[in-house]
Design an enzyme around this catalytic site. Sequence first.
Site, PDB file in Angstrom:
ATOM      1  N   GLU A  84      -1.248  -9.257   3.262  1.00  0.00           N
ATOM      2  CA  GLU A  84      -1.136  -9.888   4.579  1.00  0.00           C
ATOM      3  C   GLU A  84      -2.489 -10.297   5.139  1.00  0.00           C
ATOM      4  OE1 GLU A  84      -1.370  -5.397   5.532  1.00  0.00           O
ATOM      5  OE2 GLU A  84      -0.686  -6.708   3.909  1.00  0.00           O
ATOM      6  N   HIS A  86      -3.354  -5.073   0.397  1.00  0.00           N
ATOM      7  CA  HIS A  86      -2.800  -5.622   1.636  1.00  0.00           C
ATOM      8  C   HIS A  86      -2.838  -7.148   1.587  1.00  0.00           C
ATOM      9  CE1 HIS A  86      -2.481  -1.910   4.100  1.00  0.00           C
ATOM     10  NE2 HIS A  86      -3.395  -1.478   3.246  1.00  0.00           N
ATOM     11  N   CYS A 136       0.836  -1.203   0.000  1.00  0.00           N
ATOM     12  CA  CYS A 136       0.000   0.000   0.000  1.00  0.00           C
ATOM     13  C   CYS A 136       0.872   1.256   0.000  1.00  0.00           C
ATOM     14  CB  CYS A 136      -0.968  -0.042   1.192  1.00  0.00           C
ATOM     15  SG  CYS A 136      -2.333   1.144   1.047  1.00  0.00           S
TER      16      CYS A 136
END
Length: 550
Positions: free
Chosen positions: A514, A512, A386
């Site tokens: 993750e 994102h 990001c």
Amino acid sequence: MTRSGADRTRYIFVTGGVVSSLGKGIAAASLGVLLKERGLRVTLQKLDPYINVDPGTLSPLQHGEVFVTEDGAETDLDLGHYERFIDASLSQDNNTTTGRIYRNVIDSERRGDYLGRTVQVIPHITDEIKRSVRVLAPGHDVVISEVGGTVGDIESLPFLEGIRQFRQEVGSRALHVHLTLVPYIRAAGELKTKPTQHSVRELMQTGIQPAVLICRTEHPLDDQIRAKIASFTNVDPAGVIEALDVDTIYEVPLEFRRQRLDDFLLERFGVTAPAPDLRDWTRIVERIKAPARGVVRIAVVGKYTELVDAYKSVEQALIHGGIANDVEVAIDWIASEEIERGLDPSFLAGYHGLLVPGGFGDRGIEGMIAAIRWARENELPFLGICLGLQCAVIEFGRHVAGLKGAHSYEFDQTSHHPVICLMDEQRNVTTKGGTMRLGAWDARLTRGSLAAKIYGSAEISERHRHRYEVNNDYRMLLKAKGLAFSATSPDGKLVEMIELPGHPWFVAGQFHPELKSRPTRPHPLFASFVEAGAALALGVSEPKTAAVGA
């Protein structure tokens, strides 16, 4: 389960006492793992007592990370634990706050739903709390609801009353699990049960009798301590569960299983189910505790590194990348402001990878840019997330493309080269909560790119949380100077990923990744990033990513 249907759903309510940060989220998620592995359909929910509608406008340094769901809800970080443990995508229905509860009730009052009646905490607020739990029942055998805060907090009282009423309405299909602390007094050389007794007494004053006590402790609970706790709290001794500190949170389900917590719960519910198959989970724990291939050192240079919870999903995704490669991932959290204050970026020479995560605001930006420049020029594996992508574009624009003063419109509205600019649909937005580009969005990968190789697919879907994008006016110039745009939105209008051909591993995404990583299914970007770090650390020319089950 022996019977199905929403009317047969079982409910587990998880509360905490004595002190905060006992690990209610991990405990709830671990229960979810055990029940799911027994063939039950499980979902989890966080009931948060704060008045914010969601955590989207809260500082990460105060509340930790904001976890974004597929449907674009900004939620508590515990939903990240839930998703990672039970390997399921949750939604906005899985996180409810006091603010959201009151907003729904007030909206109903304004519509005239309560016309002629006085709107009160009981029954209107508690009814809305109960409704938020029931809405998860369809399609699930078990709903596990964690109540945030600590018993005794004034903010939690409506939720405690709501779940008390819920238990009264559904009877034996609901039960309560309470986390407490059993401290060890070093001077006396013994464990003290009094805090647990007082915590349960406080809970019982609200009308709630726990069926299970999960006792956080630094020393094992012997039979005498368990019997004492059971006697003073009206809990079956088999329901007094020891929760010792463990080397990894993924070990908690195994510890609960060792004490047959899932057996006890299903017995209380009158449910029969096969024993859980935890072989994959055991292999995950073994790889984390005793990796076979050495250590990979990763530097995370970010804005909120004082509180690791601000990057909880990043931390866990890196651990998952270690699982995939059978290595230990040693993470150092470095404040980007330290680089601005004089820390030479050459310290990165002691690492095998650099990760720059997301964030908002101009604090520490120049430090991130300096770290990224060092990684680019010195061929250190780099992963940008990001804001990390945006800083990488700024750095490339300044130092490779010759765009003097290149910056993001978010940080410098006077820059002659705003290589990062505000999304068109964001220009007239005046409110902050829930107004960014949120949730899952599709992207199309460039054929032959490193990103396409990593994903093994031509199209992907990833979760977003941002307002700013790469400025399309500069795409042709940046591309001509060597920056590759390896993924875009399906219509080609938005840049989703960048990479540097010729660099050993330099990849960044506007999303994102993750948030979608799991211990059982490490995200491909994190697995590949750690693999590149392992190649550097271990001197392997062509590293091979190992499967979790290998």
